[in-house]
Structures are given as C-alpha cells and as structure tokens.
Write a protein that holds these residues in place. Structure first.
Motif, PDB file in Angstrom:
ATOM      1  N   ASN A 107     -96.247  49.457  41.589  1.00  0.00           N
ATOM      2  CA  ASN A 107     -97.041  50.371  40.769  1.00  0.00           C
ATOM      3  C   ASN A 107     -97.266  51.688  41.533  1.00  0.00           C
ATOM      4  OD1 ASN A 107     -99.419  50.173  42.359  1.00  0.00           O
ATOM      5  ND2 ASN A 107    -100.078  48.342  41.249  1.00  0.00           N
ATOM      6  N   LYS A 142    -103.756  56.065  36.156  1.00  0.00           N
ATOM      7  CA  LYS A 142    -102.478  55.360  35.979  1.00  0.00           C
ATOM      8  C   LYS A 142    -102.072  54.584  37.241  1.00  0.00           C
ATOM      9  CE  LYS A 142    -100.636  58.122  32.288  1.00  0.00           C
ATOM     10  NZ  LYS A 142    -101.619  57.585  31.341  1.00  0.00           N
ATOM     11  N   ASN A 145    -100.044  51.501  36.833  1.00  0.00           N
ATOM     12  CA  ASN A 145     -98.843  51.562  35.993  1.00  0.00           C
ATOM     13  C   ASN A 145     -97.585  51.506  36.847  1.00  0.00           C
ATOM     14  OD1 ASN A 145    -100.893  52.330  34.129  1.00  0.00           O
ATOM     15  ND2 ASN A 145     -99.374  53.387  32.897  1.00  0.00           N
ATOM     16  N   SER A 148     -91.802  53.237  35.403  1.00  0.00           N
ATOM     17  CA  SER A 148     -91.125  53.301  34.099  1.00  0.00           C
ATOM     18  C   SER A 148     -92.085  53.646  32.966  1.00  0.00           C
ATOM     19  CB  SER A 148     -90.452  51.960  33.802  1.00  0.00           C
ATOM     20  OG  SER A 148     -91.420  50.931  33.811  1.00  0.00           O
ATOM     21  N   GLN A 149     -93.377  53.564  33.225  1.00  0.00           N
ATOM     22  CA  GLN A 149     -94.359  53.799  32.163  1.00  0.00           C
ATOM     23  C   GLN A 149     -94.900  55.233  32.142  1.00  0.00           C
ATOM     24  OE1 GLN A 149     -96.781  50.498  33.615  1.00  0.00           O
ATOM     25  NE2 GLN A 149     -96.431  49.414  31.687  1.00  0.00           N
TER      26      GLN A 149
END
Ligand code: ADP
Ligand code: MG
Length: 247
Positions: A107, A142, A145, A148-149
């Motif tokens: 992440n 984020k 996350n 890729s997100q």
C-alpha cells in the motif's frame, strides 16, 4: 554578528563523463561547472541526448565523473568508496523518476516506508514519518490504498513523498511529469513549488519548456556543455481546489 556562508549544495567543477563501448568513446559531458545553492529550484533542460540524465546521475551519486571535482554540501564526494557513496546517497538525496516505481503489492504507506526500512529507521518512527510525508503531499486519506487504486498524478505524489521521507538535502527529479497529462503535471509542479518555498533544494530534469517555466533558474545543456544558465520569474502553478481529495 558574523554570517557564516553555507557551501553550495552542489559544486561541480569541470566535470567530464566519457562512455566507452568497445573501441568507441563518447564524451557525454565536456567540462561542466555548476553550483546550486541551498533552497534553489532549478530546471536542467536540453534536447534529448544532451547529457541531462548523465549530469543528474553524477549529481545524485549514481554515477562517477570521468574527470573534474564534485563537492556535495562542502564534502568532496569524488574520492569516496562505493559504500560511502551509497551511504551519502541514502542520507542526502531523494530521487523522483518518470516511471513512479511503486511496488504494486504494497500500500502507499508501505511504499513510502521502503527506503526508511533500508536506512534502518525503527518501525514506529518509520510509520510516523511515512504518514507525515503522505499528508504533506495530500494523500494521507489513501495511505492504505494500493498503487493500482490511484491516478498517475497521485502515484507521482507518492513517489515525491517517498523521496522526502528520508529528509534529503537535495531532491532530484528526472522528467517527473513525462508520464502525466498537462494538468496533472502542473499539480506535481505545484508540489515542487511548495517544497521549494519550504526550503528544499530541488533539481528537475525536463525537456519541456512548460515545465521549466516553473523554476526560478534554468540551466540549458547541449552536446555535453552548459549552453546557458539564467534566472527567471517562475510561473506560479495553478492549484486545483482540493488537491488529494478527488476520487
Ligand atoms: P539526456 O538525458 O539529455 O537525453 P543522456 O545523459 O541520457 O541525455 O545521454 C547523453 C549521451 O550519452 C547520449 O548520446 C547517450 O546515448 C549517451 N549515453 C548515455 N548513457 C550511456 C551509456 N551508459 N553508455 C554509452 N553512452 C551513453
Ligand atoms: Mg534523460
């Protein structure tokens, strides 16, 4: 009171770089001298093949000059061993590249922590520092996350956060907007502008005039030589209303 002059962050004198491939010898840098002071925001510009990346790799201690002298923050770094150079690089320099180089299975927080892990920063401090720099680039929300997100512009901001986490003396970016559309590139330049305003020394390699316009000093390289070195009034980047909060 006596003012103590600080040495320039980068002091390069008559640096040459020769690449040898078999019998063919190519002079990529032909006696470049340049000084970059603490807190400057510099664009290193020039056409493809002019020697920008070669010069940046020498400044970033990723490569050695074939001739000439380099002092980084007053220290002679041309005579260091490989290990000492790696150490100086980890301590003093943050890199941002055109390709974001985020690890897809980690992440954003973990990505930012990677260089701190290599630097031996203990887990708790690592986490705190990574969160602080993610917040600095507007992406704290984020943190969990995966790469890729998020969008390309956000990925580059994570890469900037990762470079900042090591608290470098010098931030080097090679074509940092090369994979981004104009508006997103401008957001990334706004971030470099803010970091510069806070006192970070930033060198951005670009062949795009639109990007060079955000710097206060433009050094142009051509055929391995410095063609010009000028100060300018930098363009102020357009700031989107809520940077980092877009989906
Ligand atoms: P720029 O970043 O301005 O496009 P570079 O610094 O990458 O330019 O390259 C300058 C010149 O040096 C180019 O002609 C390139 O082909 C040559 N060059 C770069 N790296 C090497 C290498 N490892 N071996 C041989 N030639 C190289
Ligand atoms: Mg290049």
């Amino acid at each position: 009171m006596t003012a103590v002059a600080r040495p320039p962050v980068v002091d390069i004198q008559s640096v040459g770089k020769v690449y040898a491939q078999g019998d063919v010898v190519f002079e990529a840098l032909k006696g470049v001298s340049v000084q970059i002071g603490q807190g400057e925001l510099v664009a290193l510009m020039g056409p493809s093949g002019s020697g920008k990346t070669t010069l940046m790799q020498i400044i970033g201690l990723l490569d050695r000059p074939s001739s000439g002298a380099y002092h980084l923050a007053g220290r002679d770094v041309t005579t260091l061993s490989e290990n000492e150079r790696a150490e100086a690089r980890n301590e003093d320099i943050g890199f941002v590249f055109q390709a974001f180089h985020l690890l897809p299975r980690l992440n954003l927080l973990e990505n930012v922590e990677v260089p701190l892990t290599y630097a031996g920063v203990p887990p708790r401090e690592r986490r705190e520092r990574a969160l602080a720099v993610l917040e600095r680039v507007g992406l704290a929300d984020k943190a969990r996350n995966l790469p890729s997100q998020i969008s390309g512009g956000q990925k580059q901001r994570v890469a900037v956060a990762r470079a900042l986490a090591g608290r470098p003396r010098l931030l080097l970016a090679d074509e940092p907007t090369g994979n981004l559309d104009t508006r997103t590139g401008e957001e990334v330049m706004a971030l470099f502008g803010d970091l510069h305003a806070e006192g970070t020394t930033v060198v951005i390699v670009t062949h795009e005039d639109d990007i060079g316009a955000y710097a206060e000093r433009v050094i142009r390289v051509r055929d391995g030589r410095i063609e010009s070195d000028r100060r300018q009034v930098p363009k102020v980047a357009h700031r989107p209303p809520a940077i980092g909060s877009a989906p």
